[in-house]
Design a protein around this motif. Structure first.
Motif, PDB file in Angstrom:
ATOM      1  N   PHE A 154       0.812  -1.235   0.000  1.00  0.00           N
ATOM      2  CA  PHE A 154       0.000   0.000   0.000  1.00  0.00           C
ATOM      3  C   PHE A 154       0.841   1.278   0.000  1.00  0.00           C
ATOM      4  N   ASN A 155       1.796   1.352   0.971  1.00  0.00           N
ATOM      5  CA  ASN A 155       2.646   2.548   1.090  1.00  0.00           C
ATOM      6  C   ASN A 155       1.857   3.847   1.194  1.00  0.00           C
ATOM      7  N   LEU A 156       0.758   3.800   1.946  1.00  0.00           N
ATOM      8  CA  LEU A 156       0.059   5.057   2.237  1.00  0.00           C
ATOM      9  C   LEU A 156       0.913   5.870   3.193  1.00  0.00           C
ATOM     10  N   PHE A 157       0.732   7.205   3.162  1.00  0.00           N
ATOM     11  CA  PHE A 157       1.494   8.061   4.077  1.00  0.00           C
ATOM     12  C   PHE A 157       0.796   8.031   5.438  1.00  0.00           C
ATOM     13  N   PRO A 158       1.429   7.434   6.438  1.00  0.00           N
ATOM     14  CA  PRO A 158       0.717   7.152   7.700  1.00  0.00           C
ATOM     15  C   PRO A 158       0.400   8.410   8.505  1.00  0.00           C
ATOM     16  N   ASN A 159       1.104   9.507   8.202  1.00  0.00           N
ATOM     17  CA  ASN A 159       0.902  10.727   8.990  1.00  0.00           C
ATOM     18  C   ASN A 159      -0.197  11.614   8.409  1.00  0.00           C
ATOM     19  N   MET A 160      -0.820  11.158   7.321  1.00  0.00           N
ATOM     20  CA  MET A 160      -1.872  11.965   6.696  1.00  0.00           C
ATOM     21  C   MET A 160      -3.185  11.191   6.668  1.00  0.00           C
ATOM     22  N   THR A 161      -4.283  11.949   6.655  1.00  0.00           N
ATOM     23  CA  THR A 161      -5.579  11.296   6.520  1.00  0.00           C
ATOM     24  C   THR A 161      -5.715  10.749   5.107  1.00  0.00           C
ATOM     25  N   VAL A 162      -6.740   9.949   4.906  1.00  0.00           N
ATOM     26  CA  VAL A 162      -7.028   9.390   3.587  1.00  0.00           C
ATOM     27  C   VAL A 162      -7.115  10.513   2.550  1.00  0.00           C
ATOM     28  N   LEU A 163      -7.867  11.548   2.913  1.00  0.00           N
ATOM     29  CA  LEU A 163      -8.056  12.661   1.983  1.00  0.00           C
ATOM     30  C   LEU A 163      -6.720  13.342   1.658  1.00  0.00           C
ATOM     31  N   GLU A 164      -5.933  13.570   2.693  1.00  0.00           N
ATOM     32  CA  GLU A 164      -4.633  14.235   2.486  1.00  0.00           C
ATOM     33  C   GLU A 164      -3.698  13.377   1.645  1.00  0.00           C
ATOM     34  N   ASN A 165      -3.740  12.068   1.848  1.00  0.00           N
ATOM     35  CA  ASN A 165      -2.946  11.162   1.032  1.00  0.00           C
ATOM     36  C   ASN A 165      -3.226  11.383  -0.445  1.00  0.00           C
ATOM     37  N   ILE A 166      -4.505  11.530  -0.751  1.00  0.00           N
ATOM     38  CA  ILE A 166      -4.899  11.646  -2.157  1.00  0.00           C
ATOM     39  C   ILE A 166      -4.582  13.040  -2.701  1.00  0.00           C
ATOM     40  N   LYS A 167      -4.739  14.058  -1.846  1.00  0.00           N
ATOM     41  CA  LYS A 167      -4.581  15.439  -2.312  1.00  0.00           C
ATOM     42  C   LYS A 167      -3.123  15.872  -2.486  1.00  0.00           C
ATOM     43  N   ARG A 219      -5.421   7.220  -4.758  1.00  0.00           N
ATOM     44  CA  ARG A 219      -4.315   8.174  -4.711  1.00  0.00           C
ATOM     45  C   ARG A 219      -3.578   8.196  -6.053  1.00  0.00           C
ATOM     46  N   ALA A 220      -3.342   7.009  -6.622  1.00  0.00           N
ATOM     47  CA  ALA A 220      -2.641   6.954  -7.906  1.00  0.00           C
ATOM     48  C   ALA A 220      -3.498   7.579  -9.009  1.00  0.00           C
ATOM     49  N   LEU A 221      -4.825   7.330  -8.941  1.00  0.00           N
ATOM     50  CA  LEU A 221      -5.715   7.858  -9.982  1.00  0.00           C
ATOM     51  C   LEU A 221      -5.817   9.380  -9.921  1.00  0.00           C
ATOM     52  N   ALA A 222      -5.544   9.944  -8.757  1.00  0.00           N
ATOM     53  CA  ALA A 222      -5.693  11.385  -8.585  1.00  0.00           C
ATOM     54  C   ALA A 222      -4.770  12.174  -9.505  1.00  0.00           C
ATOM     55  N   MET A 223      -3.714  11.543  -9.998  1.00  0.00           N
ATOM     56  CA  MET A 223      -2.815  12.243 -10.912  1.00  0.00           C
ATOM     57  C   MET A 223      -3.297  12.095 -12.362  1.00  0.00           C
ATOM     58  N   ASP A 224      -4.472  11.495 -12.565  1.00  0.00           N
ATOM     59  CA  ASP A 224      -5.017  11.251 -13.903  1.00  0.00           C
ATOM     60  C   ASP A 224      -4.011  10.561 -14.817  1.00  0.00           C
ATOM     61  N   PRO A 225      -3.529   9.403 -14.384  1.00  0.00           N
ATOM     62  CA  PRO A 225      -2.514   8.701 -15.186  1.00  0.00           C
ATOM     63  C   PRO A 225      -3.122   8.068 -16.431  1.00  0.00           C
ATOM     64  N   LYS A 226      -2.282   7.816 -17.417  1.00  0.00           N
ATOM     65  CA  LYS A 226      -2.740   7.136 -18.624  1.00  0.00           C
ATOM     66  C   LYS A 226      -2.575   5.639 -18.480  1.00  0.00           C
ATOM     67  N   VAL A 227      -1.664   5.263 -17.574  1.00  0.00           N
ATOM     68  CA  VAL A 227      -1.380   3.843 -17.363  1.00  0.00           C
ATOM     69  C   VAL A 227      -1.355   3.586 -15.858  1.00  0.00           C
ATOM     70  N   MET A 228      -1.848   2.393 -15.442  1.00  0.00           N
ATOM     71  CA  MET A 228      -1.727   2.021 -14.030  1.00  0.00           C
ATOM     72  C   MET A 228      -0.895   0.751 -13.916  1.00  0.00           C
ATOM     73  N   LEU A 229       0.090   0.798 -13.012  1.00  0.00           N
ATOM     74  CA  LEU A 229       0.931  -0.374 -12.772  1.00  0.00           C
ATOM     75  C   LEU A 229       0.547  -0.956 -11.411  1.00  0.00           C
ATOM     76  N   PHE A 230       0.247  -2.238 -11.372  1.00  0.00           N
ATOM     77  CA  PHE A 230      -0.113  -2.876 -10.103  1.00  0.00           C
ATOM     78  C   PHE A 230       0.902  -3.964  -9.787  1.00  0.00           C
ATOM     79  N   ASP A 231       1.516  -3.884  -8.618  1.00  0.00           N
ATOM     80  CA  ASP A 231       2.467  -4.927  -8.224  1.00  0.00           C
ATOM     81  C   ASP A 231       1.869  -5.778  -7.111  1.00  0.00           C
TER      82      ASP A 231
END
Ligand SMILES: Nc1ncnc2c1ncn2[C@@H]1O[C@H](COP(=O)(O)OP(=O)(O)O)[C@@H](O)[C@H]1O
Ligand SMILES: [Mg+2]
Lengths: 246, 493
Positions: free
Chosen positions: A91-104, A154-166
Motif C-alpha cells: 500500500f505505502n500510504l502516508f501514515p501521517n496523513m488522513t485518507v483525503l490528504e494522502n490523495i490530495k 491516490r494513484a488515480l488522482a494524478m489522472d494517469p494514462k497507465v496504471m501499474l499494479f504490483d
C-alpha cells in the motif's frame, strides 16, 4: 494500427552479478490490460519498476508515448511518472496523513491544484472506490482492502494514462481480495491501460487482454488468457500452471 | 591552564590569519600608528575588565541596575574623558582580557594588571596609575597562627590564576602548596571552608573583603617584590605608541595627584557598602532573571539555527551521484566528525576570538553561533537516523506519483522523520539549556556568569550556586514537560 503507449526494448537489469532481467522486448497498446504472472523471484516487480524508472535499467530502453525514459533528464522523468500510477503490494500510504490528504498531496504539490479542486477530485475518487465515508480516517485505522483502495484512488488522482499494479492483493486477507479486484475490473472496463502483476488467475482469465509469463529474466510467453491457460507452450509455464492450479 | 590554552589559540589564529606577527608590529610602530586617531574617530573607548576584584572592579547594583564600578573604572573614565570619547566597559574573565585586546574585542585593559615582562612582550603598557602592595587574607580564627607568607609551611595558599600573586606565591614560599582559582570569591569561599589557609591578593582587595566579612582578617604578605610587581598599568594593543603616549598624560595626573587613594578608592568603597548591605538572594533577583533570560535566548536561538543547519547537513550527507555531490557529502561528513571531536569550549573561543578577527561579533552572537554550529552537527546525526528509519516504500510511493526527490523529502519523509527524531531533539534542547553555560567564558551574562557576579558581590559562595541549580532545574523540567506534551500529541495522529 494504434501507437503503443509503452515500448520496452532489450531491457536488462542486474543487481551486481545477479542478472534479474536479461532481455525483454514487449509493448503495451492504449487500453490494454496486461497481466504479468510467473514464479516468485522471477523479476516481475523489478520489471514493473523499470517501467516508471523507479529502477534504472542496466541496458535497453523503456519508452512512454514515444519518449525514451532512459535518455530523459530527471525533471521530465518526474513528469512522465505522473502519467503512470503505481500500486504496491504493501500500500505505502502516508501514515501521517488522513485518507483525503494522502490523495490530495501530489495533485497539489506536483500539479499545482488548489486545495478546493484537489479536495473535490479526492472525494470523487473516494466515491469511485466506495470509501468516501473514510475520508478523514488515518491509514492505520483502515483494513488492508480499504487501504489498497485508497492507494488506487491516490494513484488515480494524478489522472494517469497507465496504471501499474504490483501484486495488489497479495498482502490482503482472502475476504478482502474481491473488493480490490472489483475496483481494478471497473478501471479496466473504463478503458484504463493496466499492467498488473498478480497471482489471481481468475482475474487474469476474465480481465486480461494479454498474459505475459515471466521467468528467469525473460518474458517466456505472450498470449491471450484463453490460449495461455488452455495451451501453455513452454515447459516452464506448464510447470508453473500445474503448481498453482492444483 | 585556560590561560595557556588561550595563548596557544591566539598563536594559532595569528598564524592562520597572517594577522599580527612581529613584522606587522614593527611596521605599525614605525609608519602607520593610527591608534590614537582611530579611537578618536570611533568616539568610544572599549575597556575590558574582569569585575570580580573589588575594589578594583566589581559589579554593583545601582538603582536596581547592575553596573561595573571600582577604581579601575574611574581610571578608565578619566582616560576616556581626556581623550574626548565615551567609555564602554566590557566584562570578561581575567584570562581572556589580553586575548580580547589582541583580537580587537576591546581597546584597552584596566583590570589591576601588573605590567610584567611577559605581558609587555604582547601588549603595550602605560605608566603606572597605582602602586599598592600585597596582603594575605586569613580566617579571623587563625589570627596569631599566621604572620606572613612564611607561616604557611605545609599549608595551602590561594591566589587568582594568571595573577602576579599566583606566580610569586609559588616562587617565594617553600613547602607551601599554592592553589589557583579563576575568581577571588571562589578563593574566599575555599578559605572559609578551610580548604586553604590564606588568600594572597592586593591590599585594597584584601581591605575590601575584610571590611565586608567579619570572619576574615588580613596580615601583611612580606613578599619580596620589585616595584613592577606591586603596581597596575593600563594595557593597549602592541604598537599603539601614539595612543599610549597620550593616555600617559592622564595616568601621570592620576599618579601625581594621588587620585586613586583620594577619590577613586573611597568612591569604590561606597559602592561596596551599598552592595553588601543586603546580601540576600532576593535582592539579586534581577541579576538572576537576566541570567535566565540570556540562557533561554542562547538556547532557543542556538536550537533553532542548529536545527536548520542539522537539516542541511543531514541532507548533504545523503547526496549521491556526481563528483560535486560526493564532495559536498564528504565535506558535511568531515564537518560533523570534526565538531563532534572537539570540545565545545574551544569552539566557543574560536568563534569569538578567531572569527572576531574578520568580523567583530558581540559575545552573545558569537556564543549563539558557536553553540548552533556545534548543535547542528549532533542534530544532523539525529535527523539522518530519523530519515533512514522511514520505510523505503514511502519514497517509492511519492516518486511514483511524480514528486521530485526534494518534494518527497519535504512533504513525505521529513514530516515522518521528525516524529522519530523529536525525542532526541528535545533532549538536545535540554542539553543546550545546561551546556549554554559554556559561553560564560566569553562574558555573556547567562546564568553561570551572573551567579559568579552575585557571588563576588555578596561574598557568599554557596547560596548563588544553589539558586541557579534550582533555576536550571526549573527550566529543564518545564522544557521536558512541554516537549513530552508535544510528543504525546504527535504519537496520537
Ligand atoms: N534492490 C535490489 N537489490 C538487489 N537485489 C534485488 C533488488 N530488488 C530485487 N532484487 C533481486 O531481484 C530478483 C527478482 O526480484 P523481484 O523483481 O522482486 O521478483 P518478483 O517480483 O518476480 O518476485 C530477486 O532475486 C531479488 O533478490
Ligand atoms: Mg514482486
Amino acid at each position: 494500427m494504434t501507437k503503443p503507449i509503452i515500448e520496452v526494448q532489450n531491457l536488462a537489469k542486474s543487481f551486481g552479478k545477479n542478472a534479474v532481467l536479461k532481455d525483454i522486448t514487449e509493448q503495451v497498446d492504449p487500453g490494454q490490460v496486461i497481466v504479468v504472472i510467473g514464479p516468485s523471484g522471477g523479476g516481475k516487480s523489478t520489471f514493473l519498476r523499470c517501467l516508471n524508472l523507479l529502477e534504472t535499467p542496466t541496458s535497453g530502453h523503456v519508452a512512454f508515448n514515444g519518449e525514451d525514459l532512459t535518455t530523459l533528464d530527471t525533471k521530465r522523468v518526474n513528469e512522465l511518472r505522473e502519467e503512470m500510477g503505481m500500486v504496491f503490494q504493501s500500500f505505502n500510504l502516508f501514515p501521517n496523513m488522513t485518507v483525503l490528504e494522502n490523495i490530495k498531496l501530489a495533485p497539489m504539490k506536483v500539479k499545482g491544484l488548489s486545495d478546493a479542486q484537489a479536495t473535490q477530485r479526492a472525494h470523487e475518487l473516494l466515491q469511485q472506490v466506495n470509501l468516501d465515508d473514510h475520508a478523514d480516517a488515518f491509514p492505520t485505522s483502515l483494513s488492508g482492502g480499504q487501504a489498497q483502495r485508497v492507494a488506487i484512488a491516490r494513484a488515480l488522482a494524478m489522472d494517469p494514462k497507465v496504471m501499474l499494479f504490483d501484486e495488489p492483493t497479495s498482502a490482503l486477507d482472502p475476504e478482502m481480495v474481491g473488493e480490490v479486484l472489483n475496483v481494478m475490473q471497473e478501471l479496466a472496463n473504463q478503458g484504463m491501460t493496466m499492467v498488473v502483476v498478480t497471482h489471481e488467475m481468475g482475474f487474469a482469465k476474465s480481465v486480461a487482454d494479454r498474459i505475459w509469463f515471466m521467468a528467469d529474466g525473460f518474458i517466456q510467453e505472450n498470449s491471450t488468457p484463453a490460449d495461455f491457460f488452455a495451451h501453455p507452450k513452454t515447459e516452464r509455464a506448464q510447470d508453473f500452471l500445474s503448481k498453482i492450479l492444483l | 591552564m585556560p590561560k595557556k590554552l588561550l595563548i596557544s589559540i591566539v598563536f594559532i589564529l595569528t598564524l592562520l590569519t597572517g594577522w599580527g606577527g612581529s613584522t606587522h608590529f614593527t611596521t605599525a610602530n614605525a609608519a602607520t600608528d593610527n591608534s590614537l586617531t582611530k579611537i578618536q574617530k570611533k568616539g568610544t573607548l572599549v575597556m575590558g575588565t574582569s569585575p570580580d576584584y573589588p575594589p578594583y572592579e566589581f559589579q554593583a547594583t545601582v538603582h536596581g541596575k547592575t553596573k561595573i564600578v571600582g577604581m579601575d573604572v574611574a581610571v578608565g573614565q578619566k582616560i576616556a574623558k581626556d581623550l574626548g570619547v565615551k567609555l564602554k566597559v566590557k566584562s570578561m574573565s581575567f584570562d581572556s582580557l589580553l586575548v580580547a585586546l589582541q583580537t580587537g574585542k576591546v581597546d584597552m585593559v584596566i583590570s589591576g594588571m601588573n605590567p610584567t615582562p611577559a605581558r609587555k612582550k604582547n601588549v603595550d603598557f602605560t605608566h603606572l596609575y597605582y602602586q599598592g602592595g600585597y596582603s594575605i587574607v586569613i580566617n579571623k580564627s587563625d589570627k596569631g597562627i599566621y604572620q606572613d607568607k612564611d607561616s604557611f609551611t605545609g599549608k595551602t595558599l590561594g591566589a587568582q590564576t594568571g595573577s602576579t600573586m599566583y606566580t610569586e606565591s609559588k616562587k617565594q614560599t617553600s613547602n607551601t602548596k599554592v592553589k589557583g582559582m579563576t575568581s577571588v570569591s571562589d578563593l574566599i569561599l575555599a578559605l572559609q571552608n578551610h580548604k586553604i589557609a590564606g588568600v594572597a591578593m592586593e591590599k585594597p582587595s584584601a581591605q575590601a573583603y575584610v571590611a565586608n566579612n567579619k570572619q576574615l582578617a588580613m596580615i601583611p604578605s612580606h613578599f619580596n617584590l620589585s616595584a613592577d610587581d606591586t603596581v597596575a598599568a593600563v594595557a593597549f594593543k602592541k604598537g599603539s605608541t601614539a595612543l599610549v603616549n597620550k593616555v600617559n598624560h592622564s595616568v601621570d595626573q592620576i599618579k601625581n595627584q594621588d587620585l586613586v587613594n583620594k577619590t577613586y578608592l573611597p568612591a569604590a568603597g561606597k559602592y561596596l557598602k551599598t552592595n553588601t548591605v543586603n546580601t540576600s538572594m532576593w535582592h539579586y533577583w534581577k541579576a538572576f532573571l537576566t541570567g535566565v533570560e540570556y540562557t533561554l535566548i542562547i538556547t532557543v536561538c542556538a536550537t533553532f539555527f542548529g536545527f536548520i543547519l542539522g537539516v542541511i547537513l543531514s541532507l548533504a550527507r545523503m547526496l549521491q551521484g556526481n563528483p560535486l555531490k560526493t564532495a559536498i557529502r564528504w565535506l558535511a561528513t568531515a564537518y560533523v566528525e570534526f565538531i563532534r571531536g572537539t570540545p565545545m569550549m574551544v569552539q566557543v573561543m574560536f568563534v569569538y576570538f578567531g572569527l572576531g578577527l574578520i568580523v567583530n561579533l558581540p559575545a552573545l552572537t558569537s556564543g549563539i553561533i558557536a553553540i548552533a554550529l556545534n548543535s547542528g552537527a549532533y542534530v544532523a546525526e539525529y535527523i539522518r537516523g530519523g530519515i533512514n528509519s522511514v520505510d523505503a516504500g514511502q519514497t517509492e510511493a511519492a516518486r511514483s506519483l511524480g514528486m521530485s526527490s526534494g518534494a518527497t523529502m519535504r512533504y513525505v519523509i521529513l514530516p515522518q522523520a521528525i516524529k522519530n527524531i523529536w525525542p532526541s531533539l528535545g533532549n538536545e534542547f535540554i542539553t543546550l539549556i545546561k551546556d549554554s553555560s559554556i559561553v560564560s567564558i566569553i562574558g555573556v551574562s547567562e546564568l553561570i556568569f551572573q551567579s559568579n557576579i552575585v557571588r563576588s558581590d555578596t561574598y557568599r559562595g554557596v547560596a548563588p550556586i544553589a539558586v541557579i541549580m534550582v533555576l536550571y532545574f526549573i527550566m529543564t523540567f518545564t522544557a521536558s514537560r512541554i516537549l513530552n506534551h508535544f510528543e504525546r500529541k504527535m504519537q496520537h495522529d
